[in-house]
Design an enzyme around this catalytic site. Structure first.
Site, PDB file in Angstrom:
ATOM      1  N   ARG A   4       0.729  -0.906   0.109  1.00 36.60           N
ATOM      2  CA  ARG A   4      -0.036  -0.301  -0.099  1.00 36.60           C
ATOM      3  C   ARG A   4       1.088   1.275  -0.270  1.00 36.60           C
ATOM      4  O   ARG A   4       0.574   2.359  -0.273  1.00 36.60           O
ATOM      5  CB  ARG A   4      -1.172  -0.097   1.218  1.00 36.60           C
ATOM      6  N   GLU A  61       6.207 -10.168  15.194  1.00 38.34           N
ATOM      7  CA  GLU A  61       5.468 -10.870  15.890  1.00 38.34           C
ATOM      8  C   GLU A  61       5.524 -12.244  16.066  1.00 38.34           C
ATOM      9  O   GLU A  61       6.312 -12.715  17.159  1.00 38.34           O
ATOM     10  CB  GLU A  61       3.778 -10.351  16.489  1.00 38.34           C
TER      11      GLU A  61
HETATM   12  P1  AMP Z   1       4.262  -3.073  11.243  1.00 42.67           P
HETATM   13  O1  AMP Z   1       5.095  -2.968  10.633  1.00 42.67           O
HETATM   14  O2  AMP Z   1       3.581  -3.290  12.900  1.00 42.67           O
HETATM   15  O3  AMP Z   1       4.648  -1.151  11.729  1.00 42.67           O
HETATM   16  O4  AMP Z   1       3.542  -3.094  10.677  1.00 42.67           O
HETATM   17  C1  AMP Z   1       3.095  -1.999   9.446  1.00 42.67           C
HETATM   18  C2  AMP Z   1       2.454  -3.016   8.247  1.00 42.67           C
HETATM   19  O5  AMP Z   1       2.089  -3.493   8.207  1.00 42.67           O
HETATM   20  C3  AMP Z   1       1.939  -1.889   7.134  1.00 42.67           C
HETATM   21  O6  AMP Z   1       2.110  -1.676   6.085  1.00 42.67           O
HETATM   22  C4  AMP Z   1       0.205  -1.707   7.387  1.00 42.67           C
HETATM   23  O7  AMP Z   1      -0.219  -1.756   5.798  1.00 42.67           O
HETATM   24  C5  AMP Z   1       0.003  -3.292   7.607  1.00 42.67           C
HETATM   25  N1  AMP Z   1      -0.449  -3.588   9.236  1.00 42.67           N
HETATM   26  C6  AMP Z   1      -0.360  -3.771  10.418  1.00 42.67           C
HETATM   27  N2  AMP Z   1      -1.652  -3.310  11.075  1.00 42.67           N
HETATM   28  C7  AMP Z   1      -2.359  -2.821  10.028  1.00 42.67           C
HETATM   29  C8  AMP Z   1      -3.748  -2.304  10.393  1.00 42.67           C
HETATM   30  N3  AMP Z   1      -4.397  -2.863  11.604  1.00 42.67           N
HETATM   31  N4  AMP Z   1      -4.306  -1.829   9.522  1.00 42.67           N
HETATM   32  C9  AMP Z   1      -4.163  -1.951   8.537  1.00 42.67           C
HETATM   33  N5  AMP Z   1      -2.587  -2.385   7.324  1.00 42.67           N
HETATM   34  C10 AMP Z   1      -1.839  -2.896   9.284  1.00 42.67           C
END
Ligand code: AMP
Length: 174
Positions: free
Chosen positions: A62, A99
């Site tokens: 995205r 995670e």
């Molecule tokens: P993180 O590495 O945990 O910061 O996760 C970020 C990535 O996961 C991004 O590319 C987001 O598109 C996706 N992502 C994580 N949590 C969500 C959520 N609640 N809604 C939509 N996309 C998410």
């Protein structure tokens, strides 16, 4: 919060228990589907970019949607950071912890070099692991990260703590 951001909030849809139970997925497709909202969002993002930046680096998948639009609006080039095995030329890769388990991101080795300055963009900042890995990837090629931009920041997950040292901006916070 700006008037635009207040308006853009109406185009983010919460999808409970996706992709798994307990996660509320922030669906940006209503925002993409509305021409005015998408344009306003990309315009707001462009205001956050310093004028000595060379490239927009977008994170699959995205981050590509907003990153490519932002590159067009600003006249900057776009560089994709992709999941493993997607980029055709010689890649530099980074493994990072999720995670549960590990993941990997890749960038073309010749996409960046010392002296380049980039902005990293993704749709959403959650725990910060993806953005942290992307910062490391860019820095390992010798380039500098001017800032990380997100359409949405889930502030309660405190992902920006992992990005310390890099300015972090969002359009919408939850
Ligand atoms: P993180 O590495 O945990 O910061 O996760 C970020 C990535 O996961 C991004 O590319 C987001 O598109 C996706 N992502 C994580 N949590 C969500 C959520 N609640 N809604 C939509 N996309 C998410």
């Amino acid at each position: 919060m700006s008037q635009t951001a207040t308006h853009l909030r109406d185009f983010i849809r919460d999808i409970p228990n996706f992709p798994k139970v307990g996660i509320t997925f922030k669906d940006i497709t209503p925002l993409l589907a509305n021409g005015d909202a998408f344009a306003a969002c990309v315009s707001e993002l462009s205001c956050l970019i310093e004028n000595d930046v060379d490239f927009i680096v977008g994170i699959e998948s995205r981050g590509f949607l907003f990153g490519a639009a932002l590159a067009q609006l600003t006249g900057l080039g776009f560089i994709p950071v992709r999941k493993p095995g997607k980029l055709p030329a010689d890649v530099h890769a980074i493994d990072y912890e999720l995670e549960y388990g590990m993941d990997r991101l890749e960038i073309h080795r010749d996409a960046l070099s010392a002296g380049h300055k980039v902005v990293i963009i993704d749709d959403l900042l959650a725990t910060g692991g993806t953005a942290e890995a992307t910062i490391n990837l860019v820095q390992q090629l010798g380039a500098k990260v001017s800032a990380c931009l997100f359409v949405i920041e889930l502030e309660f997950l405190e992902g920006r703590k992992r990005l310390e040292g890099t300015p972090v901006h969002h359009i919408l916070a939850y």
